[in-house]
Design a protein around this motif. Structure first.
Motif, mmCIF file in Angstrom:
data_model
loop_
_atom_site.group_PDB
_atom_site.id
_atom_site.type_symbol
_atom_site.label_atom_id
_atom_site.label_comp_id
_atom_site.label_asym_id
_atom_site.label_seq_id
_atom_site.Cartn_x
_atom_site.Cartn_y
_atom_site.Cartn_z
ATOM 1 N N SER A 52 0.854 -1.186 0.000
ATOM 2 C CA SER A 52 0.000 0.000 0.000
ATOM 3 C C SER A 52 0.888 1.233 0.000
ATOM 4 O O SER A 52 1.908 1.274 0.689
ATOM 5 C CB SER A 52 -0.927 0.013 1.220
ATOM 6 N N ASN A 53 0.509 2.236 -0.808
ATOM 7 C CA ASN A 53 1.302 3.465 -0.813
ATOM 8 C C ASN A 53 0.938 4.308 0.400
ATOM 9 O O ASN A 53 0.045 3.975 1.184
ATOM 10 C CB ASN A 53 1.122 4.228 -2.128
ATOM 11 N N GLU B 229 1.792 4.556 -11.312
ATOM 12 C CA GLU B 229 1.942 5.817 -10.575
ATOM 13 C C GLU B 229 2.385 6.942 -11.495
ATOM 14 O O GLU B 229 1.840 8.052 -11.455
ATOM 15 C CB GLU B 229 2.978 5.642 -9.457
ATOM 16 N N ALA C 104 -1.281 -3.248 -4.176
ATOM 17 C CA ALA C 104 -0.701 -4.187 -5.130
ATOM 18 C C ALA C 104 -0.382 -5.504 -4.442
ATOM 19 O O ALA C 104 0.073 -5.527 -3.294
ATOM 20 C CB ALA C 104 0.562 -3.607 -5.751
ATOM 21 N N GLU D 137 4.971 3.964 2.780
ATOM 22 C CA GLU D 137 4.656 2.772 2.008
ATOM 23 C C GLU D 137 4.681 1.581 2.966
ATOM 24 O O GLU D 137 5.420 1.581 3.951
ATOM 25 C CB GLU D 137 5.667 2.565 0.882
ATOM 26 N N TYR E 97 -4.318 6.445 -4.451
ATOM 27 C CA TYR E 97 -3.928 5.349 -3.572
ATOM 28 C C TYR E 97 -3.600 4.122 -4.413
ATOM 29 O O TYR E 97 -4.126 3.937 -5.515
ATOM 30 C CB TYR E 97 -5.017 5.030 -2.543
ATOM 31 N N VAL E 98 -2.685 3.308 -3.892
ATOM 32 C CA VAL E 98 -2.197 2.134 -4.609
ATOM 33 C C VAL E 98 -2.249 0.926 -3.689
ATOM 34 O O VAL E 98 -1.805 0.989 -2.540
ATOM 35 C CB VAL E 98 -0.749 2.337 -5.093
ATOM 36 N N SER F 100 -0.590 9.612 -11.910
ATOM 37 C CA SER F 100 -0.484 10.665 -10.898
ATOM 38 C C SER F 100 -0.770 12.065 -11.453
ATOM 39 O O SER F 100 -1.376 12.891 -10.752
ATOM 40 C CB SER F 100 0.888 10.627 -10.214
ATOM 41 N N LEU G 17 3.433 -1.240 -10.753
ATOM 42 C CA LEU G 17 3.017 -0.252 -9.755
ATOM 43 C C LEU G 17 3.637 1.104 -10.060
ATOM 44 O O LEU G 17 2.947 2.132 -10.100
ATOM 45 C CB LEU G 17 3.430 -0.755 -8.367
ATOM 46 N N VAL H 257 -2.424 -5.062 -9.456
ATOM 47 C CA VAL H 257 -2.150 -3.707 -8.979
ATOM 48 C C VAL H 257 -3.404 -2.867 -9.170
ATOM 49 O O VAL H 257 -3.925 -2.760 -10.282
ATOM 50 C CB VAL H 257 -0.985 -3.054 -9.749
ATOM 51 N N HIS H 258 -3.904 -2.288 -8.096
ATOM 52 C CA HIS H 258 -5.024 -1.359 -8.171
ATOM 53 C C HIS H 258 -4.543 0.064 -7.889
ATOM 54 O O HIS H 258 -3.844 0.294 -6.903
ATOM 55 C CB HIS H 258 -6.110 -1.718 -7.149
ATOM 56 N N ILE H 259 -4.930 0.983 -8.746
ATOM 57 C CA ILE H 259 -4.617 2.400 -8.561
ATOM 58 C C ILE H 259 -5.925 3.184 -8.676
ATOM 59 O O ILE H 259 -6.643 3.064 -9.670
ATOM 60 C CB ILE H 259 -3.610 2.904 -9.612
#
Length: 445
Positions: free
Chosen positions: A250-251, A341, A355, A265, A352-353, A345, A337, A362-364
């Motif tokens: 998670s970011n 980003e 993965a 992170e 939010y990220v 971005s 990832l 990977v979800h963004i």
């Protein structure tokens, strides 16, 4: 072009099938799909009523979109048309449950939370954790093959479906698979409907195999300001004897919501086993954190479960106009990832990220800077760039949520590849009039 019958005619017919209390006509605004409001919303209470509604819709060539909890209605291409929204909410019974066989049969509207509450009394469960798991129905989970971080250790919902009952577009009923694990009659056919997003038929009954529920759980959260250290930790964990059921990057934006006193992170490592095995593995992760100079916090049992429930609600807790999923080879997770980003971005005011290094998912997500034509054009260009870059590396980019203006310019599913002719043939076979979720699936099927 299909001409729909008068709303009053549709309303009268639906009321004759399910009763006046179970028809909303006209449909309230909250049932709109991508700003397209259906003519009516219908809530059948039996499988026979579902069949009767579809028989009527087929005769009148009304487009029908099935709905479980409604949590995934934003997932998919723009519908060609929306006449009826058919909810399985009232089909919520546990039909059969055999703890000694580790199998169960439920109606499609049965909630995951409700079923697992019953199964936990026998120390069993369905190990599913899709987004919004607290709202999810088991029919909806099967129809979308929806998953969360537990996919790392337990696989996808399709791995647990052993039988289905489906109502086809013309109102006829079809059963495939069975009610026991060893019965494989029709096995491939039942998997055909899992993940079909209601485009081939409406799931009304699903049979599952279950898993024993572990005695203990814990989650170790490794924290750093550098992705590289967390990536090294995830690689060492995956090469070791440790058996986490979930691994999740998670970011900082996501971490600060999961752990309000932290803004770094993070790598979340979840274990579900017997108490000694959980304790041993957490100790091993602590030693790994020390060797890599990583901060660590850990959570046990209820605190651990609560943390992962928050992960599943993250897109409700953070502003989300756009949600993109990259599916890549696990070895490429961190590269995907970072690429996501970089590309997204500039388009997102907040991002939010999440993965999964063990599965390559990977979800963004985040809130768009603006919704003007120029801003949306940049988003589309970014999505096309990501898709082009990763398709050559055996990756896929799926848009799980986006404003209709973006969906008008990009297929949310991406290229179906060599499977497209087969998918078109199946659609023609099961739904030749294209009344089930028309346009919403891959290649606008």
């Amino acid at each position: 072009m299909v001409t729909s019958p008068e709303a009053s005619t549709v309303e009268r017919e639906l009321i004759s099938i399910v009763g006046e209390a179970n028809v909303l006509c006209p449909a309230p605004d909250e049932y709109a799909i991508d700003d397209r409001r259906p003519l009516a919303v219908v809530f059948p209470g039996t499988i026979e009523e579902v069949a009767a509604v579809l028989h009527f819709a087929h005769a009148q060539e009304l487009a029908v979109i099935p709905m479980g909890s409604g949590r995934r209605l934003s997932f998919g291409n723009l519908p060609e048309r929306v006449d009826l929204l058919l909810s399985t909410r009232r089909l919520d019974r546990i039909l059969e449950y055999e703890p000694t066989d580790l199998t169960a049969s439920v109606e499609a509207g049965c909630r995951l939370e409700t079923f697992n509450r019953e199964a936990l009394s026998h120390r069993q469960w369905l190990p599913f954790d899709p987004p919004d798991a607290d709202r999810a129905t088991l029919g909806g989970i099967a129809a979308t093959d929806d998953f969360g971080p537990l996919r790392h250790g337990y696989g996808r919902p399709r791995d647990y479906v052993i039988g289905v009952e489906v109502v086809r577009a013309d109102g006829t009923r079809l059963r495939a698979g069975g009610r026991v694990v060893k019965n494989v009659t029709g096995y491939d056919l039942n998997k055909l409907f899992v993940g079909s997003f209601g485009t081939l038929g409406i799931l009304v009954r699903v049979n599952f195999k279950l898993r024993p529920y572990p005695e203990a759980e814990a989650t170790a959260v490794l924290l750093s300001s550098e992705w590289e250290r967390l990536e090294a930790a995830s690689q060492q964990i995956m090469r070791s004897e440790l058996l986490p059921v979930a691994l999740l990057f998670s970011n900082a934006e996501a971490t600060s919501t999961l752990l309000p006193d932290r803004s770094q992170e993070a790598l979340l490592v979840r274990f579900l086993e017997a108490p000694p095995a959980v304790a041993y593995q957490v100790d091993r992760v602590r030693a790994l954190a020390r060797s890599l100079s990583l901060d660590l916090v850990d959570f046990a049992n209820e605190a651990s479960r609560s943390l992962w429930e928050t992960v599943g609600r993250l897109h409700r807790l953070l502003p989300t106009d756009l949600l993109v999923r990259l599916s890549v080879l696990p070895a490429h997770t961190m590269a995907a990832l970072r690429a996501g980003e970089r590309v997204l971005s500039p388009c997102l005011a907040s991002m939010y990220v999440l993965a999964q290094p063990g599965t390559g998912i990977v979800h963004i997500g985040g809130k768009l800077w603006a919704e003007g034509a120029d801003a949306l054009s940049r988003v589309v260009e970014g999505l096309v760039h990501l898709r082009t870059a990763w398709e050559s590396r055996r990756g896929h980019v799926i848009v799980e949520q986006a404003p209709p203006a973006i969906k008008q310019n990009v297929d949310v599913w991406g290229d179906a590849g060599s499977s497209l002719p087969l998918m078109r043939a199946l659609k023609q076979t099961f739904d030749p009039k294209r009344i089930l979720s028309p346009g919403r699936f891959v290649a606008s099927l």
